[in-house]
Design an enzyme around this catalytic site. Structure first.
Site, PDB file in Angstrom:
ATOM      1  N   ASP A 230       0.879  -1.176   0.000  1.00 49.48           N
ATOM      2  CA  ASP A 230       0.000   0.000   0.000  1.00 49.48           C
ATOM      3  C   ASP A 230       0.912   1.219   0.000  1.00 49.48           C
ATOM      4  O   ASP A 230       2.133   1.088   0.131  1.00 49.48           O
ATOM      5  CB  ASP A 230      -0.927  -0.002   1.229  1.00 49.48           C
TER       6      ASP A 230
ATOM      7  N   HIS B 245      -3.970   2.254  -4.920  1.00 52.15           N
ATOM      8  CA  HIS B 245      -3.194   2.095  -3.680  1.00 52.15           C
ATOM      9  C   HIS B 245      -1.738   1.726  -3.992  1.00 52.15           C
ATOM     10  O   HIS B 245      -1.139   0.921  -3.283  1.00 52.15           O
ATOM     11  CB  HIS B 245      -3.813   1.008  -2.783  1.00 52.15           C
TER      12      HIS B 245
ATOM     13  N   GLU C 219     -10.545   1.282  -4.710  1.00 49.78           N
ATOM     14  CA  GLU C 219     -10.314   2.711  -4.554  1.00 49.78           C
ATOM     15  C   GLU C 219      -9.319   3.320  -5.541  1.00 49.78           C
ATOM     16  O   GLU C 219      -8.604   4.258  -5.199  1.00 49.78           O
ATOM     17  CB  GLU C 219      -9.874   3.027  -3.116  1.00 49.78           C
TER      18      GLU C 219
END
Ligand code: ACM
Ligand code: ZN
Length: 692
Positions: A195, A272, A328
Site C-alpha cells: 500500500d 493504492h 479505490e
C-alpha cells in the site's frame, strides 16, 4: 479398544441424548452438537468428569507423517501429556481416525470421550486439528466431561486481514496472531502486504520496492501522512519500516500451514500503488513528479512488472487465492494519459471502469494460467467482473450479493461489521483511530447470509473476514488490542451454526478467552471493563418537542444526503445518537450555513430548557459549532434571542460530545436553533433538540 462400537455408540448418543451439556458454554466457537454421557447397546450413562491430566497414548489412523507431527504438536500445546504409540491403547488413549467421508464436512470432527479415552474421527487432518483445539479449551476450562461433540464449520472461509503496510509487523508478531486464530478454528490470514505506506515483501526483480518503498520517515503513519508521504533509502538516517524477506515469508507460510491456516497475500493493483510508482516512476501515467496512486494500464511495462512480481509471490505463497486489491483506484490519471487512452481505444473500452476491468481480467488470466485464482475488493465488479474472480465485499454487502447472484464466490467483510479499526468502546476511552464505533456486540450481530437470500445464492458466500487496517495503530500491543476480542466474534460467525449463537453466552466465553490471553501476555481489549454505547442513545428521550415539526431554514435545508438520518424528523424523534455519526441518528450538515431550524411547538408553551448535542471528530472533519444562537417567538415572525453560546473550536485527537443549551423560563410557540460552523471546513453533526 472397540473403535467401531464407540462410533456406533456415537450415533446412538446423537439420536437419544437430547440434552446439551454444560460444556456448550466452554467452547468457542460454539460447536454444532454437544451431548453429555454415552449410549451403548441401549444403555445410556450420564456425563462424568474426564481425567485429562492423565498420561495419554496418542495414536493415528490414516494420517500422514507431516500431519502426525502437526497434530502431536497441537496435543502438546493443548496441555495434554501425550506419548505417541503405533496402535490404539486399551485405556488412556487419544486416537484419531482420519479418512475421507467419515463425516459430512471436511473440516469437521466427531469426538467421543469415554472414561477410557478419546476417539476423534474426521475426514481430514484439519478436522482432527480442530478437535484438538476443542480439547485445549476443555483443558483450559478445567471441565472436560464424557460425551460426544459433533462439530463442523458453517463457512469454509474464516479470516482475518492483517495490514502490515501502514505499520510493519514482525514475523514473531504475526505468529502470535496465527496461534490465536488457530485456537479459534480460523483458517485464512489475509496479509495486506502493499500500500502507499510501504511495500512489505522482498521482490528480487524489482529491488527498489524494498530498498526504498518499504522505508519512510517519520515512523508513524499519521506523522508521515501529514509530512508529505516521503520514502527514504533503507539504512538512511531515521528510516523506519521493513519488509518480509522471502525466507521469513516462507517461514510464516509454513508456520500457518502447521496450524491449518492459509496465508493469502495481497498485492494491490492498480490503485493504492503510490509506493510502487515512487520507486518506479516510469510506471506512472505521466512522468510528472506529483504523487500518483494508480498504475498506468496503458503501458505494457506495468503488466511485465506485475507479472514478474506475481511470479515471485507464487513461489512463496501456495494459496489457491492471490488477492489483487482492486479497490479505490482514483482513475483520474488514466483519463489524461496517452498510453491509457490508446489502450482504451485499441481494446474498445468505453470508460476508465472498463480500463481497470481490462487489467483485472488480464491478471486473472495470468494467475489462472499458473493454477491460481484471484480475489479482489468489490470494486472489481465495476466495468465487468473477471470470469473466475472471487469478490471480497467491503463497501457494504451489496457488492457481495451482486457477485453471488452472478455465480461468483464471495467473502463478506462489510465495513459496518467487520472493519475493526473503528473503536470498540466509548471513543473517549480509546486511542485515536479512524473513527466510528464498532463494539463486539455489533460485530457479533453480523449475518453473512441474510434470510431473504435464496439458498442457491447463499451457497456462493464462502465466509467472513475481519479487517484490521493499521493507519492509526503504531504499536504491536495496540494492534492486538484492536484485533481481540472482535476477531473472536468473527471466528464464531464463521464457524458456528446460527441457531447456536447467542450474544450473552458468547460474551461470557469471550471474557474467559480475553482473561486467558492477558495471562499469556497478549494485550486484548479487556472486555469485562467495557463501558458500552453512549448512555443517551440507549433509550428514547421524551421531551416537549418530541414529534413536533422542524422547518429547516435556507441554506441549512441541505443536510448531507448520506447523513440525513430520519430526514426532517431527526431532530425531534426522541432518538439520541450513539458514539458514531454513521448510525442514522446523527444528522450531518456540510457546506454553508450550519444548522438553522425552527421547531413549531403547536401552541404557546412554558419552556425551561433547550439544548442539543454536537460531536467533534477532527480526523474525518467533524467539528463543534463556534456559536449557537437560540431565539423564541409566539407568532413565528418576531423572534427574541434568549441565548448566544460561543465556543472555541480546538483541534484534538479524540472524539468529543458537547451540549449547547439554555435554561430559564419563557412562554413560546416557536424555537429557532441556529448553530454556526467554525473556520474549519467540515461537518456539523447534531442528533436531537431537546426541549423541556
Ligand atoms: C478497503 O478498505 N479500501 C478495501
Ligand atoms: Zn496511463
Amino acid at each position: 479398544m472397540r473403535i467401531k462400537s464407540i462410533i456406533l455408540a456415537l450415533v446412538a448418543t446423537l439420536i437419544c441424548c437430547a440434552e446439551l451439556s454444560a460444556q456448550n458454554s466452554q467452547i468457542t466457537p460454539v460447536p454444532a452438537i454437544v451431548r453429555g454421557g454415552m449410549c451403548d447397546d441401549g444403555v445410556c450413562t450420564p456425563a462424568v468428569p474426564f481425567d485429562y491430566s492423565q498420561p495419554f497414548k496418542l495414536s493415528f489412523e490414516g494420517v500422514d507423517a507431516v500431519d502426525v507431527q502437526r497434530l502431536e504438536a497441537a496435543a502438546v500445546a493443548a496441555g495434554l501429556d501425550v506419548q505417541r504409540v503405533k496402535r490404539p491403547a486399551k485405556k488412556g488413549y487419544i486416537h484419531f481416525v482420519v479418512k475421507p467421508d467419515m463425516i459430512h464436512d471436511d473440516e469437521g470432527y466427531a469426538m467421543v470421550t469415554t472414561e477410557e479415552g478419546v476417539i476423534v474421527t474426521a475426514n481430514t487432518a484439519a478436522g482432527a486439528f480442530y478437535a484438538l483445539q476443542t480439547m485445549r479449551q476443555l483443558v483450559e476450562s478445567g471441565d472436560w466431561q464424557t460425551g460426544i461433540i459433533g462439530d463442523y464449520p458453517r463457512f469454509e472461509y474464516r479470516g482475518v486481514l492483517i495490514d502490515i503496510s501502514r505499520h510493519f509487523r514482525t514475523v514473531d508478531f504475526l505468529k502470535r496472531q496465527i496461534d490465536m486464530m488457530a485456537r479459534l478454528k480460523m483458517n485464512r490470514l489475509h496479509l495486506h502486504l502493499t500500500d502507499a505506506a510501504g511495500w512489505r515483501l522482498e521482490i528480487e526483480s524489482y529491488p527498489r520496492l524494498v530498498s526504498y518503498a518499504a522505508w519512510r520517515t517519520p515512523h508513524d503513519w499519521k506523522g508521515w501522512s501529514n509530512s508529505g508521504c516521503r520514502y527514504v533509502d533503507q539504512g538512511s538516517e531515521g528510516a523506519s519500516g521493513g519488509y518480509l524477506t522471502k525466507v521469513e515469508a516462507r517461514e510464516l507460510v509454513a508456520y500457518a500451514a502447521d496450524r491449518y491456516i492459509t496465508i493469502i497475500p495481497e498485492i494491490e493493483m492498480p490503485g493504492h500503488s503510490e509506493e510502487v510508482l515512487e520507486a518506479y516512476p516510469e510506471l506512472k501515467c505521466s512522468h510528472k513528479p506529483e504523487r500518483q496512486a494508480d498504475l498506468c494500464i496503458g503501458k505494457e511495462t506495468t503488466f511485465e512488472m506485475m507479472q514478474a512480481i506475481l511470479d515471485e509471490v507464487l513461489e512463496i505463497f501456495p494459496s489457491e487465492y492471490i488477492h489483487i486489491g482492486g479497490d479505490e483506484a482514483g482513475k483520474s490519471s488514466w483519463k489524461e494519459c496517452e498510453d491509457c487512452k490508446r489502450r482504451m481505444q485499441e481494446e474498445d473500452l468505453k470508460d476508465v471502469d472498463e480500463l481497470q476491468s481490462y487489467m483485472i481480467h488480464r491478471i486473472e488470466e495470468y494467475l489462472n494460467s499458473k493454477g491460481r485464482q484471484i480475489i479482489g475488493w468489490d470494486e472489481i465488479l465495476e466495468g465487468g467482473l473477471a470470469p473466475n474472480a472471487t469478490v471480497m465485499s467491503w463497501r457494504g454487502e451489496e457488492g457481495g450479493h451482486i457477485a453471488a447472484e452472478a455465480g461468483h464466490k464471495v467473502v463478506m467483510s462489510p465495513h459496518g461489521y467487520c472493519y475493526i479499526d473503528a473503536p470498540q468502546d466509548a471513543p473517549y476511552s480509546q486511542r485515536e483511530s479512524i473513527g466510528g464505533y464498532l463494539p463486539l456486540e455489533k460485530v457479533y450481530s453480523y449475518e453473512p447470509v441474510p434470510e431473504t437470500m435464496p439458498r442457491e445464492v447463499g451457497e456462493y458466500i464462502l465466509g467472513v473476514q475481519a479487517n484490521l487496517w493499521a493507519e492509526f495503530i503504531v504499536e504491536d500491543s495496540h494492534y492486538e488490542y484492536m484485533l481481540w476480542p472482535r476477531a473472536i466474534a468473527v471466528a464464531e460467525i464463521g464457524w458456528s451454526q446460527p441457531q447456536n449463537r447467542d450474544y450473552a453466552d458468547f460474551r461470557e466465553r469471550a471474557i474467559m478467552i480475553v482473561d486467558r490471553m492477558i495471562e499469556e501476555g497478549y494485550t486484548p481489549f479487556d472486555l469485562k471493563n467495557e463501558i458500552g454505547n453512549r448512555p443517551e442513545s440507549k433509550e428514547d428521550i421524551d421531551h416537549l418537542a418530541r414529534g413536533k415539526k422542524v422547518t429547516y431554514l435556507e441554506p441549512s435545508r441541505y443536510y448531507a444526503p448520506k447523513y440525513a438520518a430520519a430526514y426532517d424528523a431527526t431532530l425531534t424523534d426522541g432518538k439520541r445518537g450513539t458514539w458514531t455519526y454513521a448510525d442514522e441518528r446523527w444528522q450531518g450538515f456540510l457546506g454553508r450555513g450550519g444548522v438553522d431550524v425552527v421547531i413549531d411547538m403547536e401552541e404557546v408553551t412554558t419552556i425551561r430548557s433547550i439544548s442539543a448535542d454536537f460531536m467533534q471528530i477532527c480526523g474525518p472533519g467533524v467539528f463543534m459549532p463556534c456559536l449557537v444562537e437560540i431565539a423564541i417567538s409566539t407568532d413565528g415572525e418576531n423572534y427574541t434571542k434568549i441565548a448566544d453560546i460561543e465556543h472555541e473550536v480546538i483541534i484534538d485527537e479524540l472524539p468529543s460530545f458537547k451540549s449547547f443549551g439554555w435554561q430559564g423560563e419563557v412562554e413560546a410557540r416557536y424555537i429557532r436553533y441556529k448553530a454556526h460552523r467554525s473556520k474549519y471546513t467540515g461537518f456539523l453533526f447534531v442528533d436531537e433538540i431537546v426541549v423541556k
